[in-house]
Design a protein around this motif. Structure first.
Motif, PDB file in Angstrom:
ATOM      1  N   ALA A  41       0.828  -1.202   0.000  1.00 19.72           N
ATOM      2  CA  ALA A  41       0.000   0.000   0.000  1.00 19.72           C
ATOM      3  C   ALA A  41       0.864   1.254   0.000  1.00 19.72           C
ATOM      4  O   ALA A  41       1.784   1.385   0.794  1.00 19.72           O
ATOM      5  N   GLY A  42       0.572   2.152  -0.922  1.00 15.94           N
ATOM      6  CA  GLY A  42       1.257   3.440  -0.976  1.00 15.94           C
ATOM      7  C   GLY A  42       2.653   3.403  -1.555  1.00 15.94           C
ATOM      8  O   GLY A  42       3.368   4.403  -1.528  1.00 15.94           O
ATOM      9  N   GLN A  43       3.079   2.262  -2.078  1.00 17.88           N
ATOM     10  CA  GLN A  43       4.451   2.177  -2.572  1.00 17.88           C
ATOM     11  C   GLN A  43       4.540   1.985  -4.085  1.00 17.88           C
ATOM     12  O   GLN A  43       5.616   1.741  -4.610  1.00 17.88           O
ATOM     13  N   SER A  44       3.403   2.026  -4.780  1.00 13.32           N
ATOM     14  CA  SER A  44       3.467   1.852  -6.230  1.00 13.32           C
ATOM     15  C   SER A  44       3.875   3.164  -6.897  1.00 13.32           C
ATOM     16  O   SER A  44       3.521   4.251  -6.435  1.00 13.32           O
ATOM     17  N   MET A  66       7.677  -0.516 -16.467  1.00 13.33           N
ATOM     18  CA  MET A  66       7.439  -1.965 -16.447  1.00 13.33           C
ATOM     19  C   MET A  66       6.819  -2.431 -17.761  1.00 13.33           C
ATOM     20  O   MET A  66       7.217  -3.451 -18.328  1.00 13.33           O
ATOM     21  N   ALA A  67       5.829  -1.669 -18.237  1.00 10.78           N
ATOM     22  CA  ALA A  67       5.176  -2.037 -19.501  1.00 10.78           C
ATOM     23  C   ALA A  67       6.174  -2.021 -20.645  1.00 10.78           C
ATOM     24  O   ALA A  67       6.186  -2.906 -21.504  1.00 10.78           O
ATOM     25  N   LYS A  68       7.040  -1.029 -20.634  1.00 13.14           N
ATOM     26  CA  LYS A  68       8.039  -0.888 -21.698  1.00 13.14           C
ATOM     27  C   LYS A  68       8.979  -2.096 -21.711  1.00 13.14           C
ATOM     28  O   LYS A  68       9.272  -2.653 -22.772  1.00 13.14           O
ATOM     29  N   GLU A  69       9.440  -2.496 -20.522  1.00 10.38           N
ATOM     30  CA  GLU A  69      10.371  -3.628 -20.449  1.00 10.38           C
ATOM     31  C   GLU A  69       9.672  -4.946 -20.814  1.00 10.38           C
ATOM     32  O   GLU A  69      10.271  -5.831 -21.426  1.00 10.38           O
ATOM     33  N   LEU A  70       8.408  -5.067 -20.407  1.00  6.69           N
ATOM     34  CA  LEU A  70       7.648  -6.275 -20.753  1.00  6.69           C
ATOM     35  C   LEU A  70       7.479  -6.386 -22.264  1.00  6.69           C
ATOM     36  O   LEU A  70       7.696  -7.456 -22.861  1.00  6.69           O
ATOM     37  N   SER A 114      -2.648  -4.544  -0.251  1.00  6.64           N
ATOM     38  CA  SER A 114      -1.693  -4.436  -1.355  1.00  6.64           C
ATOM     39  C   SER A 114      -2.368  -4.676  -2.706  1.00  6.64           C
ATOM     40  O   SER A 114      -3.483  -5.181  -2.784  1.00  6.64           O
ATOM     41  N   VAL A 115      -1.639  -4.326  -3.747  1.00 10.98           N
ATOM     42  CA  VAL A 115      -2.051  -4.587  -5.125  1.00 10.98           C
ATOM     43  C   VAL A 115      -0.966  -5.435  -5.764  1.00 10.98           C
ATOM     44  O   VAL A 115       0.214  -5.274  -5.434  1.00 10.98           O
ATOM     45  N   ALA A 116      -1.354  -6.369  -6.624  1.00  7.81           N
ATOM     46  CA  ALA A 116      -0.346  -7.219  -7.269  1.00  7.81           C
ATOM     47  C   ALA A 116      -0.690  -7.424  -8.733  1.00  7.81           C
ATOM     48  O   ALA A 116      -1.855  -7.483  -9.112  1.00  7.81           O
TER      49      ALA A 116
END
Lengths: 158, 55
Positions: A27-30, A36-40, A106-108
């Motif tokens: 929470a609060g750390q994203s 990330m999208a670019k590297e993926l 959290s979010v994942a």
């Protein structure tokens, strides 16, 4: 065997290992910048992996889980093309299993992918009569712990 | 938000609840800086690390 069945067998034989990762953002750390999208996408474009499925999971403070499809995310940007190719491999019951690793609040992101880079070697191993009996990942942290244990043992021996 | 209907009622592929990776705490424990640790790990996975292991 029909030609269609032969094609299916050939295709299965040439399938690379399929892995998944669950990347948690407490929470609060994203801090999503698009990196990330670019590297993926770079991995996909290079033929290193093929993305099979993506889900976004939210775990509330009371432990309830919300699963969000990539298509339900507002601005996908360059991921739009990727979304159209997803195979939706994960079932609803997988959501609960994967979310078990998450902390409340959290979010994942869940990513399921085929390791295209490994497919030729895996196929060659199968053709040679081999079968996969174990695999895994060694976390860098485990390597650090091993080195530190070695150093501690050496220090005690001095 | 519910998942797509295509995901419901199917047999899953994960099989069992997933446990969180337990070694994460090690990475944030006090000790050498991340940069120093990176160098140590790089050396550890480089050929010729040193002592040959005996099983």
């Amino acid at each position: 065997m029909t030609s269609t069945e032969q094609d299916a067998v050939r295709s299965l034989d040439e399938l690379g290992p399929v892995d998944y990762v669950v990347i948690e953002f407490p929470a609060g750390q994203s801090n999503f910048t698009g990196e990330m999208a670019k590297e993926l996408l770079a991995l996909v474009d290079a033929g290193t992996i093929r993305v099979i499925d993506i889900l976004i999971l939210e775990k509330s403070d009371d432990g309830s889980i919300d699963a969000i499809e990539l298509s339900d995310v507002g601005e996908l940007g360059e991921l739009q093309a990727l979304e159209a190719e997803l195979a939706e491999l994960l079932a609803a019951e997988d959501v609960a299993h994967l979310a078990a690793a998450m902390d409340p609040g959290s979010v994942a992101g869940v990513l399921v992918y085929e390791n295209l880079w490994a497919a030729p070697f895996a196929a060659a191993a199968r053709r040679s009569g081999g079968q996969l009996i174990a695999n895994g990942r060694i976390p860098i942290q485990a390597i650090i712990a091993s080195i530190e244990a070695d150093e501690a043992a050496s220090a005690e021996g001095d | 938000m519910p998942v797509r209907p295509a995901r419901v009622g199917r047999v899953g592929v994960i099989g069992a609840p997933v446990a969180k990776t337990v070694v994460v705490a090690k990475a944030v424990s006090p000790g050498p800086s991340p940069v120093a640790k990176t160098a140590v790990v790089a050396a550890a996975v480089t050929p010729g690390r040193g002592v040959r292991r005996r099983i």
